[in-house]
Write a protein that holds these residues in place. Structure first.
Motif, PDB file in Angstrom:
ATOM      1  N   ARG A   1       0.857  -1.201   0.000  1.00 24.00           N
ATOM      2  CA  ARG A   1       0.000   0.000   0.000  1.00 24.00           C
ATOM      3  C   ARG A   1       0.889   1.245   0.000  1.00 24.00           C
ATOM      4  O   ARG A   1       1.298   1.755   1.033  1.00 24.00           O
ATOM      5  CB  ARG A   1      -0.892  -0.023   1.244  1.00 24.00           C
TER       6      ARG A   1
ATOM      7  N   PHE B   1      -7.460  -2.654 -14.642  1.00 24.86           N
ATOM      8  CA  PHE B   1      -7.508  -1.593 -13.627  1.00 24.86           C
ATOM      9  C   PHE B   1      -8.776  -1.768 -12.796  1.00 24.86           C
ATOM     10  O   PHE B   1      -9.867  -1.975 -13.346  1.00 24.86           O
ATOM     11  CB  PHE B   1      -7.512  -0.203 -14.260  1.00 24.86           C
TER      12      PHE B   1
ATOM     13  N   GLN C   1      -9.033  -7.326  -8.323  1.00 27.17           N
ATOM     14  CA  GLN C   1      -8.869  -5.863  -8.325  1.00 27.17           C
ATOM     15  C   GLN C   1      -7.446  -5.496  -8.763  1.00 27.17           C
ATOM     16  O   GLN C   1      -6.466  -6.003  -8.214  1.00 27.17           O
ATOM     17  CB  GLN C   1      -9.164  -5.352  -6.903  1.00 27.17           C
ATOM     18  N   HIS C   2      -7.343  -4.617  -9.763  1.00 26.88           N
ATOM     19  CA  HIS C   2      -6.067  -4.091 -10.292  1.00 26.88           C
ATOM     20  C   HIS C   2      -5.165  -5.148 -10.948  1.00 26.88           C
ATOM     21  O   HIS C   2      -3.970  -4.908 -11.160  1.00 26.88           O
ATOM     22  CB  HIS C   2      -5.273  -3.384  -9.192  1.00 26.88           C
TER      23      HIS C   2
ATOM     24  N   HIS D   1      -0.346   3.468 -10.408  1.00 22.46           N
ATOM     25  CA  HIS D   1      -1.168   3.920  -9.274  1.00 22.46           C
ATOM     26  C   HIS D   1      -0.286   4.681  -8.275  1.00 22.46           C
ATOM     27  O   HIS D   1       0.107   4.149  -7.230  1.00 22.46           O
ATOM     28  CB  HIS D   1      -1.773   2.661  -8.651  1.00 22.46           C
TER      29      HIS D   1
ATOM     30  N   ASN E   1     -16.114   6.209 -10.201  1.00 22.56           N
ATOM     31  CA  ASN E   1     -16.148   4.846  -9.662  1.00 22.56           C
ATOM     32  C   ASN E   1     -17.064   4.732  -8.452  1.00 22.56           C
ATOM     33  O   ASN E   1     -17.501   3.639  -8.101  1.00 22.56           O
ATOM     34  CB  ASN E   1     -14.740   4.396  -9.267  1.00 22.56           C
TER      35      ASN E   1
ATOM     36  N   ASP F   1     -12.921   9.089  -6.346  1.00 27.28           N
ATOM     37  CA  ASP F   1     -12.445   7.919  -7.100  1.00 27.28           C
ATOM     38  C   ASP F   1     -12.924   8.094  -8.544  1.00 27.28           C
ATOM     39  O   ASP F   1     -13.973   7.608  -8.927  1.00 27.28           O
ATOM     40  CB  ASP F   1     -13.009   6.639  -6.463  1.00 27.28           C
TER      41      ASP F   1
ATOM     42  N   TRP G   1      -7.638   9.401  -6.785  1.00 29.05           N
ATOM     43  CA  TRP G   1      -8.251   8.604  -5.702  1.00 29.05           C
ATOM     44  C   TRP G   1      -7.781   9.070  -4.333  1.00 29.05           C
ATOM     45  O   TRP G   1      -6.582   9.303  -4.120  1.00 29.05           O
ATOM     46  CB  TRP G   1      -7.887   7.122  -5.872  1.00 29.05           C
TER      47      TRP G   1
HETATM   48  O1  LIG Z   1      -7.265  -1.052  -2.383  1.00 31.43           O
HETATM   49  P1  LIG Z   1      -6.643  -1.079  -3.745  1.00 31.43           P
HETATM   50  O2  LIG Z   1      -6.904  -2.339  -4.479  1.00 31.43           O
HETATM   51  O3  LIG Z   1      -5.216  -0.713  -3.721  1.00 31.43           O
HETATM   52  O4  LIG Z   1      -7.369   0.033  -4.551  1.00 31.43           O
HETATM   53  C1  LIG Z   1      -7.405   1.299  -4.086  1.00 31.43           C
HETATM   54  C2  LIG Z   1      -8.190   2.203  -5.024  1.00 31.43           C
HETATM   55  O5  LIG Z   1      -7.455   2.390  -6.191  1.00 31.43           O
HETATM   56  C3  LIG Z   1      -8.020   3.300  -7.077  1.00 31.43           C
HETATM   57  O6  LIG Z   1      -7.210   3.476  -8.173  1.00 31.43           O
HETATM   58  C4  LIG Z   1      -9.333   2.771  -7.503  1.00 31.43           C
HETATM   59  O7  LIG Z   1      -9.947   3.685  -8.365  1.00 31.43           O
HETATM   60  C5  LIG Z   1     -10.214   2.551  -6.320  1.00 31.43           C
HETATM   61  O8  LIG Z   1     -11.441   2.053  -6.711  1.00 31.43           O
HETATM   62  C6  LIG Z   1      -9.536   1.652  -5.331  1.00 31.43           C
HETATM   63  O9  LIG Z   1     -10.334   1.552  -4.183  1.00 31.43           O
END
Ligand SMILES: O=P(O)(O)OC[C@H]1O[C@@H](O)[C@H](O)[C@@H](O)[C@@H]1O
Length: 699
Positions: free
Chosen positions: A467, A477, A485-486, A567, A591, A612, A646
């Motif tokens: 993170r 994405f 996710q991602h 990101h 989003n 977002d 975001w």
């Molecule tokens: O928790 P993650 O998977 O790192 O994503 C964080 C955020 O990343 C952003 O880029 C997305 O648009 C969001 O929807 C998402 O919540």
């Protein structure tokens, strides 16, 4: 007739003579009983003495004071019985309308009346014209005018638009010699030759008037054509005379005619107004288009200028840096041991770098002597988030640099056992790239300030993505697809690519860089069955700019599509204090609202709650202003049309296990991305995307 115009003129002068003088007044010689029989009892009887033999100074004119019944014979033939052969006669078609005058002063004599009318004429700019049926008797008796209501009415009408040339053609009934009299502005009368019956004479006279044909023998002034009211009246008279219809019919016709004219005028006016509005609309549309074009051109110019300004600013920063370093060196009184001449050919590939390293006989110790080491203060912070062993494993890249600085890329093993590549630009700026996800975890200025956010609760354990820093979202994405996710790229362990395909010299010269490679494993292919090679170069240039170049190649036998985002978690002072510029007026997918499409209202982007959003088709440069930290980030991109913004804000922050509750205040994600339109590669094709982030101090 034999009367000269002069004579007539002199007669007209006598219009003011007293009633007593005017003994030759010949009024209607009525068969009044028959008139009453015909028109009803409303028609008053004439005074018995009202004839040629009796002066009528105190007796009203019957046609003046009569009630409003017309004196027109119903069948078109003038009611000749009521005319004497000589004298002044009312027009048979003229209504004998009771006027206020008639009602109030029924006892006024004809002379009084004549005088009154005459006075009225005189008020017409001195061009008063006595108008009426004229009997030209003899010089002694003078001219006698008998002014009918209709004539008066005609004059009234003519004064509507009085031009001073009041005049009229009226028939004369005189001694059996018929003709038409007209008047000039001096009150002179002119007779027009012709032998007409009364009806014809009237019709002819009015036709002349209606057609505005001025008689040629009018002395002095031309005769004014009739105005509209007169025209209507004349037409009415003509029609009633010829058709012999009752006067009410005539009045109705007249009203109808007026109504029609009014309607027509209204129609014409509406049409004109429509045309005028159309023209105005067209003009406005053209103006809008022109302004729109100008606006576009100006926007384009602004974006060019902004880009240029960025470059100049960055150059300025670099120059100031150079100057500062030079001054420091001069103060120290020494030059760096590895000063390279200006014609140094810098390496374009790792092979060249290795050769260069060999030729320079560099080794680890030499680097250390040269002082290429981590800033101890910054290390402390790094250790807090990413514990690693301070071990120099190998030396993929050591490039002597002009000005006594050397860039370096060193691989270190972190305490989690995963390699990280530390890039240094030789001026103190650095970056750290983990092979876990090919993720940049740190990017520092030359004075050791961290520019990327990493959560204090980040988990450094694959396959969980860290993170913070710059995770790479690929081949999907967010939740825009069937994968997790991602996507999966940020969970995988990448390798250092020792033999990457060449990039343009500018992507290597003077930079500390590392090339990483990701290929799918057998297991990965089960989830996303497409063979690909993802090459990532992370480089740090002399000014401390961080560049990520992605090259994705389809090495499969079939096409595939993907989306991608860098990101980037920027470290900021306070989310409420920063703003983004460059996304104004763009469309974005929200989003938080099922990816619904909106248009930015045109303001700089500031933050007060969770955001977002995917801004589509954004410009190549976007800036994040952080006044409190006195710095501005520039995000420059190629091949990445979209920008993701975001911030989880408080509630979502609390829901994330690897995120501190209040940390949302110190971070803002602004990603260069290709999301809205996924990129499709056919077998053998390669896509390249570039993202350069830089920071400049701001006041
Ligand atoms: O928790 P993650 O998977 O790192 O994503 C964080 C955020 O990343 C952003 O880029 C997305 O648009 C969001 O929807 C998402 O919540």
């Amino acid at each position: 007739m034999g009367k000269s115009e002069a004579e007539m003129s002199s007669k007209s002068d006598k219009i003011s003579s007293s009633a007593e003088e005017q003994t030759n007044i010949h009024l209607l010689n009525p068969d009044w009983a028959s008139i009453q029989a015909y028109y009803g009892s409303g028609v008053p009887l004439l005074a018995p003495h009202f004839n040629s033999a009796v002066p009528g100074s105190h007796f009203p004119y019957p046609y003046v004071w009569a009630p409003s019944q017309p004196l027109i014979p119903p069948y078109g033939v003038p009611y000749t019985a009521i005319y004497s052969h000589e004298g002044v006669h009312a027009h048979p078609a003229v209504p004998l309308v009771a006027t206020p005058l008639s009602k109030k002063a029924p006892s006024r004599s004809s002379v009084d009346m004549d005088q009154g009318v005459r006075k009225k004429f005189k008020r017409l700019d001195g061009l008063a014209v006595p108008v009426g049926n004229v009997s030209t008797e003899d010089d002694a008796g003078g001219s006698v005018y008998e002014v009918s209501q209709s004539v008066k009415h005609g004059i009234d009408g003519s004064t509507d638009g009085s031009d001073g040339n009041t005049g009229a053609f009226l028939p004369q009934r005189n001694s059996g010699s018929e003709g038409i009299l007209s008047t000039d502005n001096d009150g002179n009368f002119h007779r027009f030759a012709g032998s007409l019956s009364e009806g014809e004479a009237y019709a002819a006279s009015h036709k002349v008037s209606v057609n505005s044909v001025a008689p040629t023998n009018v002395a002095g002034k031309s005769v004014r054509p009739l105005n509209r009211n007169e025209e209507i009246h004349a037409a009415c008279v003509a029609s009633s005379t010829s058709a012999g219809s009752p006067f009410e019919v005539c009045q109705q016709d007249e009203r109808q005619l007026k109504r029609e004219r009014r309607k027509q005028a209204n129609r014409e006016s509406a049409k004109k107004s429509r045309l005028r509005k159309q023209a105005e609309n067209e003009e406005l549309r053209m103006r809008y288009e022109t302004l729109n074009e100008e606006n576009k051109a100006l926007k384009f110019e602004i974006s060019k200028l902004t880009e240029h300004l960025d470059k100049v600013r960055l150059e300025n920063t670099a120059l100031r840096e150079k100057l500062k370093n030079k001054q420091q060196l001069e103060l120290q009184g020494e030059m760096a041991p590895y000063k390279i001449e200006a014609d140094l050919i810098l390496p374009d590939s790792p092979e060249e770098v290795y050769k260069l390293n060999d030729s320079n006989s560099l080794n680890q110790n030499v680097q250390m002597e040269c002082g290429i080491q981590e800033n101890p203060n910054s290390e402390t912070k790094l250790h807090q988030t990413v514990p690693y062993t301070e071990t120099w494993l190998h030396l993929p890249l050591i490039i002597p640099q002009s000005g006594g600085h050397r860039v370096a890329a060193e691989v270190v093993k972190a305490s989690d056992g995963i390699d990280q590549v530390v890039l240094q630009n030789g001026r103190g700026a650095s970056a750290r790239v983990s092979l876990h996800g090919g993720q940049v975890l740190s990017w520092k200025t030359h004075w050791g300030e961290e520019l990327l956010f990493t959560s204090s609760k980040a988990i450094f354990k694959p396959p969980v993505a860290v993170r913070g820093g710059i995770p790479i979202c690929f081949p999907q994405f967010g939740s825009h697809g069937t994968l997790e996710q991602h996507g999966f790229a940020s969970n995988k362990i990448w390798i250092i690519d020792d033999n990457p395909p060449l990039l343009p010299p500018n992507d290597s010269n003077g930079k500390a860089y590392v090339d990483l490679l990701l290929k799918p494993t057998e297991n990965d292919l089960k989830f996303w069955p497409h063979s690909f090679e993802f090459r990532l170069r992370v480089s740090l240039n002399v000014d401390g700019h961080l560049t990520l170049i992605s090259r994705i190649r389809n090495v499969d036998g079939k096409p595939f599509s993907f989306s991608i985002a860098f990101h980037t978690y920027f470290s900021i002072s306070d989310i409420s204090e920063v703003r983004i510029e460059g996304l104004e007026t763009l469309h974005y997918l929200d989003n938080l609202l099922q990816k619904e499409r909106f248009t930015d209202q045109g303001n700089t982007l500031t933050f007060e709650s969770e955001v977002d959003q995917v801004y589509v088709n954004s410009p190549d440069i976007v800036a994040v202003f952080d006044h409190e930290n006195k710095r501005t980030f520039f995000i420059k991109k190629q091949g990445l049309p979209d920008v993701v913004v975001w911030n989880p804000w408080d509630k979502k922050a609390k829901a994330l296990v690897d995120f501190g509750d209040d940390e949302y205040k110190q971070m803002l994600c602004v990603d260069g991305a290709a999301i809205e339109k996924p990129i499709t590669l056919r077998p053998g094709e390669e896509w390249t995307g570039r993202l350069e982030i830089s920071v400049i101090p701001s006041t």
